[in-house]
Scaffold this motif. Sequence first.
Motif, PDB file in Angstrom:
ATOM      1  N   ASP A 122       0.812  -1.211   0.000  1.00 28.61           N
ATOM      2  CA  ASP A 122       0.000   0.000   0.000  1.00 28.61           C
ATOM      3  C   ASP A 122       0.850   1.267   0.000  1.00 28.61           C
ATOM      4  OD1 ASP A 122       1.013  -0.120   2.541  1.00 28.61           O
ATOM      5  OD2 ASP A 122      -0.934  -0.127   3.563  1.00 28.61           O
ATOM      6  N   LYS A 123       2.183   1.099   0.082  1.00 26.17           N
ATOM      7  CA  LYS A 123       3.037   2.276  -0.042  1.00 26.17           C
ATOM      8  C   LYS A 123       2.912   2.914  -1.425  1.00 26.17           C
ATOM      9  CE  LYS A 123       6.513   0.679   3.301  1.00 26.17           C
ATOM     10  NZ  LYS A 123       7.940   0.307   3.505  1.00 26.17           N
ATOM     11  N   ARG A 183      -6.686  12.888  -4.494  1.00 29.55           N
ATOM     12  CA  ARG A 183      -7.008  11.893  -3.479  1.00 29.55           C
ATOM     13  C   ARG A 183      -6.864  10.510  -4.076  1.00 29.55           C
ATOM     14  NH1 ARG A 183     -12.256  12.080   0.558  1.00 29.55           N
ATOM     15  NH2 ARG A 183     -11.616  10.365   1.913  1.00 29.55           N
ATOM     16  N   PHE A 208       0.934   6.098  -1.669  1.00 31.19           N
ATOM     17  CA  PHE A 208       1.575   7.376  -1.390  1.00 31.19           C
ATOM     18  C   PHE A 208       2.278   7.912  -2.638  1.00 31.19           C
ATOM     19  CE2 PHE A 208       1.440   5.101   2.702  1.00 31.19           C
ATOM     20  CZ  PHE A 208       0.709   6.009   3.430  1.00 31.19           C
ATOM     21  N   GLU A 209       2.814   7.004  -3.458  1.00 34.86           N
ATOM     22  CA  GLU A 209       3.429   7.438  -4.714  1.00 34.86           C
ATOM     23  C   GLU A 209       2.383   8.047  -5.648  1.00 34.86           C
ATOM     24  OE1 GLU A 209       5.617   4.301  -6.511  1.00 34.86           O
ATOM     25  OE2 GLU A 209       6.621   3.688  -4.656  1.00 34.86           O
ATOM     26  N   VAL A 262      -0.411   9.542  -4.689  1.00 33.36           N
ATOM     27  CA  VAL A 262      -0.847  10.826  -4.139  1.00 33.36           C
ATOM     28  C   VAL A 262       0.183  11.912  -4.426  1.00 33.36           C
ATOM     29  CG1 VAL A 262      -1.406  12.046  -2.002  1.00 33.36           C
ATOM     30  CG2 VAL A 262      -2.242   9.722  -2.359  1.00 33.36           C
ATOM     31  N   ARG A 263       1.461  11.525  -4.482  1.00 35.57           N
ATOM     32  CA  ARG A 263       2.507  12.521  -4.728  1.00 35.57           C
ATOM     33  C   ARG A 263       2.538  13.007  -6.175  1.00 35.57           C
ATOM     34  NH1 ARG A 263       5.817   9.427  -1.010  1.00 35.57           N
ATOM     35  NH2 ARG A 263       6.713   8.290  -2.761  1.00 35.57           N
TER      36      ARG A 263
END
Length: 787
Positions: A483-484, A497, A487-488, A490-491
């Motif tokens: 699930d990391k 979102r 974050f990629e 979202v960046r």
Amino acid sequence: MSPLDHKLLRDLWRVKGQAGAIGAVIAVGVLMLVMMTGLVASLSETRNAYYDRCRLADIFAPVARAPERLANRLAEIPGVSSAQTRVVGRALIDVPDQTLPVQAQAVSLPDRGRPALNDVFLTDGRLPASGRSDEILLLQSFATAHDLRPGDSLRATMNGARRSFDIVGLAQSPEFLYTTAPGELVPDDARFGVIWMGRSGLAAAYDMAGAFNEVLIGLARDASENAVLDEVDRVLAPYGGSGAYPLADQLSNRFVSEEISGLEAATVGVPPIFLAVAAFLLYIVIGRMVQSERQEIGLMKAFGYTNAEVGGHYFKLILAIATGGALAGCLGGIAAGRALISVYTDYYKFPFLVFQLDPASFATGVAVSILSASAGGLLVLRRVFALTPATAMSPPTPPNFTRTGRIGLSLNRFLDQPSRMVLRRLTRQPVRMAGSVIGIASGMALSVAMITIYAGFDRTIDLTFSVVDRSDVSVSFTHPISDKTLFELVRLSGVQRAEPVRNVGVVLRHGLKSHRGVLIGLPAAPELNRALDADLVPIPLPAHGVVLSDVLADMLGVSPGDTLEVDVREGRQPLLELPVAGTARTLLGSPAYMDMEALNRALREPRRISGAYLNIDAAQSDRIYAALQNMPTVAGVSVKSQARDAFVALMNQGAGAIRYVMGAIAFVITFGIVYNAARIALAERSRDLASLRVIGFSRAEAAFVLLGELAVVTVIALPVGALLGYYLSFGIAAGFSTDLYQIPAIFDPVSYGQATLVVVCAALISGWLVKRDLDRADLVEALKARE
């Protein structure tokens, strides 16, 4: 020609309007029977011939990676006639002038020769040459949508690497009759393609040299399908086999089979409605004709005609109307079937599809039409046999116009003379008026049911794309990842979102019942892709257990508290036992939901996701799509607006266009009922209306006496028809729903308004036609006694 046959021709001419309306109702029923039976035969025969010609596999068995040496072992399984291994993979195709890559399925072909199973149907060009890993075949419908042809070049991303290919041919395949992007139900030729290329080249692209990730199995005639499935799973289990499944569960075949099943259900359920209405109308028309010709019947019997001869005369009238309508329906069914064939060739990718007539449907249509019409007429013919010459030649007892009831007496003080005549007519013959009300209400009920079904389906799709799915873009990954990655995402510049999802392929079992599908893992409080019930209330996802749709729970025979066996078909493929935490009436499909953390915990794969839903800034969409295309773990990107547009196009131009056919059919049946009621009233009261004209009534006043009755009956029938249509819509919705999708029946005021408009238009047209005949009537002829 006998005198009775002369009379038959005169009677047919005299009631030509009523006969034509009844014949039209019969014709529509037979048209539906011939058209749908022909479509079922055409689709079934074409599908079977196409499957046989291209040798479509009986069993599909995906696997993570298995050595090629297993091919001989699989071929030796008892009941297996042939086994062929291949390499398949997901790809992204770069389309010129389009920033969003298109999802595709890459399928291997043998380096030499044609496939033993799942052969392709070459429509243009040639097969890739042996040893040329840069030559491909392209699915014809996708190539047509993007104006691609042999000789053009194409760039695609396979397994994270971008490659360039030359298109050497276009093809179709029985494996891809119904083509949709992964995770979607609506086909769109422009947003999903299929690439075929040589086995060695595709194996190198997906690191499958000397290995395969799918095997196709052909069964012998006497083979046990379940036994072969179990043995194939046993052989492939050590290599990551995700579960073999039969042709019946193959996605494309399932949709084609469901379409054929839906047509078969409609063939059984729809035509009898029209034939029953026709029998009802014939009963009224012939019954009132017999009543008005009492003296003629008495004269015929007095001159020596037997009961059988007189009854046969009226029965010939029934047969003439029924046979004429049935023959017109047969011709109309052929024309309608041929017209709809083009819709199916566009919707399902058959290389050939010719409307095939089913001779049995003609015989059935004509026979059932005559039998149903005869059933309505035979009830009337009993009156003919019961009439003796003396009774028949005596005038009937004059009606008592004073019995209008207490309500009628109170209203008479406020009504003028024509209105009182209308009131007396209604209250004097309440049973006859009730029959007209029921007939018109039945026509409206059919209109309400058909329009409501499609309106409900449109509303559900609108809710699905606007309320349930509130994202802009959905991303699917090649395999469950950490699930990391969220974050990629979202960046990325422009991504506002991101919300994860975990989809797991499973086989759900309870006792002897099973269902192959997907277990959907959602966050505790999802916002972009929500689980809602039919009342738009969020479905609570408990920390333990699975929540099933009502349809899926009924299929498996489970209720809250039962234990469900979950056979996971990916990764380590554990066999889980999960409690059924609850059931819900969902909007679309038959989903199974679970809390994502609970699902990962049960799989012993913490913090894993298989996709994500994104809200993005539309102004930066091109940059976002390019970034997603460069991520090696991204298998596909789907834009919600494109999926919705594809569905709207399907509903307006494809299979959903049947709503207009149903609207026309509902108008025909309603018009037939209303027009016959008006014509019968005119035939019964022509002498009375002529008398009114002679004593000084104007044409408008005489027409008001006749049409006022029709107006009151129609107004009374509207609420009755609305109520009948409300309940009928649930029955029709249940009949056409499947485990792939459910057609909802909802209360929609607009649908009732449209159905009311259909009835009112039919009444206005019928009233205008009848008034025209009334204005043209010869008063002298109307007042004469008929021979």
